[in-house]
Design a protein around this motif. Structure first.
Motif, short mmCIF file in Angstrom:
data_model
loop_
_atom_site.label_atom_id
_atom_site.label_comp_id
_atom_site.label_asym_id
_atom_site.label_seq_id
_atom_site.Cartn_x
_atom_site.Cartn_y
_atom_site.Cartn_z
N LEU A 33 0.82 -1.21 0.00
CA LEU A 33 0.00 0.00 0.00
C LEU A 33 0.86 1.26 0.00
N ALA A 34 2.02 1.18 0.60
CA ALA A 34 2.92 2.34 0.70
C ALA A 34 3.90 2.42 -0.47
N GLY A 69 -9.29 2.13 -9.10
CA GLY A 69 -9.52 0.76 -8.66
C GLY A 69 -9.07 0.53 -7.24
N GLN A 70 -8.40 -0.60 -7.03
CA GLN A 70 -8.03 -0.96 -5.66
C GLN A 70 -6.91 -1.98 -5.64
N VAL A 89 0.45 8.44 0.52
CA VAL A 89 -0.91 7.91 0.43
C VAL A 89 -0.85 6.40 0.51
N THR A 90 -1.61 5.82 1.42
CA THR A 90 -1.56 4.36 1.60
C THR A 90 -2.94 3.72 1.56
N SER A 91 -3.87 4.35 0.90
CA SER A 91 -5.23 3.79 0.78
C SER A 91 -5.24 2.61 -0.18
N ARG A 92 -6.03 1.61 0.12
CA ARG A 92 -6.16 0.47 -0.79
C ARG A 92 -7.10 0.78 -1.95
N TYR A 117 -0.61 3.20 -10.03
CA TYR A 117 -1.41 2.27 -10.84
C TYR A 117 -2.90 2.38 -10.54
N ILE A 118 -3.27 2.52 -9.26
CA ILE A 118 -4.70 2.59 -8.92
C ILE A 118 -5.22 4.03 -8.90
#
Length: 515
Positions: free
Chosen positions: A53-54, A92-93, A84-87, A61-62
């Protein structure tokens, strides 16, 4: 009529245990050197989901970061944490491995994936909370079987184990006792690809703001093959994925072209929409388990984490020209023909300069070029260098020869008209397609006018020909001209018909009054 890009999605699935168990570099090593130092050191080089995530390229990519943001990060990237470390991202995800296993079981219609009941109980709520997963998918998740049943299937019936943090949590069964095309290995590979493709489709339906019922054709362009010994590779991933995603009005087919597959598929989809054959087409692909940890030996040897631990996926929606979204220029396509040859100059001439010259453009008239967008963090450590940069240098060098660039402009060309690669080395996944999402946004914002997507493929890998392959197309800002060329709209036709009927009725009344 022209075809426009209505939306795009990009997903990643973190699969560290699959790296160990299913990547061909690792499975081959276990056969030829089962006690190797590499295999013993491998587990300590696997990344956690939080690590992924980091990781800067993953966030690009997302869609949480722009490719231009990556330019400001000092290379290498693996030891720099993204802020930013959001999934979940704009496109996308990132999905953790436990959820992927549950999704693989949900997309499996032949009861090949068996999961430990305790594992299902522990992680089912996580998949249910996933923003892209709907009730249709969740209704397909089974309660699971006992741990003893899973072990028995592996020991007695040739199933392949599924692991989480090194612990056995399920298995994939073979689909036939003799047919190698239906072996547990290939079934797992295909189901992983199908699951990540389904996730990509579910994401793009949301991102593009379309209804599932609107989709009438799907083209899959992954690098897998499904079929039995009588029709190996017969397909159809596209229709199989559409079924699970709930695209009830869609049909579809598979397109294959090694790494160039997505570019071929996008051209075919754009042509289908432009011809009027279909009004809403999705081009999609899931990831490839075989390529997990492909450069793992080099990464471990150099003290890096194993960076090829993500299955990739994407989906793109194409619809008829709406006068707003960027369109695909089907009049000026690049084509590596049978007679082109494999010399770098000939390749770039056919894929880049031929379509530009046909359109009356010079190389600098294209804002950005998207060739093989492999993440250099992966490829440089693996000995393949910076793949996107090599492409930009070749494009620029031919531009110098043609008098469109000065020799001193070559370094600046790569920066001004290229990208730093951010895609996982999943073969078809990096091949031009990762830039579609950001290019659509930049074109809609008025910042860019054109993107050229360049797909190249190594046909000799199939041992049928030594030929190279490649195609290219341009994504262009919409000037509304396509709408004008379409003539009268459907709404206008309905208005004209209504007026004609009203006039006809008035005429009849007038005639009746006259009589």
């Amino acid at each position: 009529m022209r075809s426009v890009i209505k939306g795009a999605s990009y997903i990643l699935a973190h699969t560290p245990d699959m790296v160990v168990q299913n990547g061909t570099t690792q499975t081959t090593e276990r056969v030829v050197n089962p006690e190797s130092e590499y295999l013993s050191n491998l587990p300590s080089h696997l990344r956690s989901f939080d690590d992924c995530l980091a990781y800067w390229p993953n966030q690009v990519y997302i869609g949480n970061k722009l490719p231009s943001d990556l330019e400001g990060v000092q290379f290498p990237y693996y030891d720099k944490k993204c802020d930013v470390t959001s999934r979940y991202g704009k496109y996308g995800q990132m999905m953790p491995e436990a959820e992927l296993y549950l999704l693989m079981q949900a997309v499996d219609v032949f009861d090949l994936i068996e999961l430990d009941a305790d594992f299902v109980s522990a992680h089912k709520s996580e998949l249910e909370a996933n923003e892209a997963i709907d009730e249709g998918v969740m209704s397909r998740v089974k309660d699971g079987v006992s741990a003893e049943k899973v072990s028995s299937l592996i020991e007695d019936e040739g199933a392949l184990g599924l692991y989480l943090d090194g612990k056995l949590v399920g298995c994939c069964k073979r689909a036939h006792e003799i047919d190698n095309n239906l072996s547990a290995e290939y079934m797992l590979e295909n189901l992983a690809s199908k699951a990540t493709e389904v996730l990509s489709i579910l994401e793009v339906v949301k991102k593009a703001g379309i209804s599932k019922e609107d989709v009438d054709y799907v083209i899959d362009c992954c690098e897998e093959a499904c079929g039995d010994e009588n029709q190996r590779g017969g397909g159809n991933f596209a229709k199989a994925s559409a079924e699970i995603a709930g695209l009830t009005n869609a049909t579809g087919s598979d397109a294959r072209g090694f790494c160039a597959g997505p570019t071929h598929a996008m051209i075919e989809a754009a042509a289908l929409v432009a011809s009027g054959a279909y009004k809403c087409v999705i081009v999609a692909a899931g990831g490839c388990t075989a390529k997990l940890g492909m450069n793992g030996k080099n990464h471990v040897e150099k003290g890096l984490p194993v960076l090829e631990d993500m299955l990739g996926g994407f989906a793109v929606v194409l619809t008829p020209d709406d006068g707003v979204n960027p369109y695909i220029d089907l009049e000026h396509l690049g084509r590596h023909t049978v007679g082109t040859g494999s010399a770098p100059q000939n390749v770039m001439q056919s894929l880049v300069y031929d379509p530009l010259e046909a359109a009356g453009l010079e190389v600098t008239d294209v804002d950005k070029y998207s060739p093989e967008m492999q993440n250099p963090d992966i490829t440089k450590a693996g000995g393949a260098g910076d793949v996107p940069l090599a492409n930009y240098k070749m494009i620029a060098a031919l531009g110098v020869k043609k008098g469109q660039l000065d020799r001193k402009d070559i370094p600046a060309f790569a920066k001004d008209h290229g990208f730093i690669g951010w895609a996982p080395t999943q073969g078809h996944i990096p091949s031009g397609i990762p830039a579609i999402g950001v290019a659509r946004d930049q074109i809609l914002a008025g910042n860019w006018k054109r993107l050229m997507v360049i797909g190249k493929g190594s046909l000799f890998l199939g041992r049928l020909t030594n030929l190279f392959d490649g195609v290219s197309y341009m994504v262009c800002a919409n000037d509304g001209a396509g709408m004008e060329s379409q003539g009268v709209s459907d709404e206008e036709v309905r208005g004209l018909v209504a007026k004609a009927m009203k006039d006809f009725a008035a005429t009849l009344l007038a005639q009746a009054d006259a009589e």
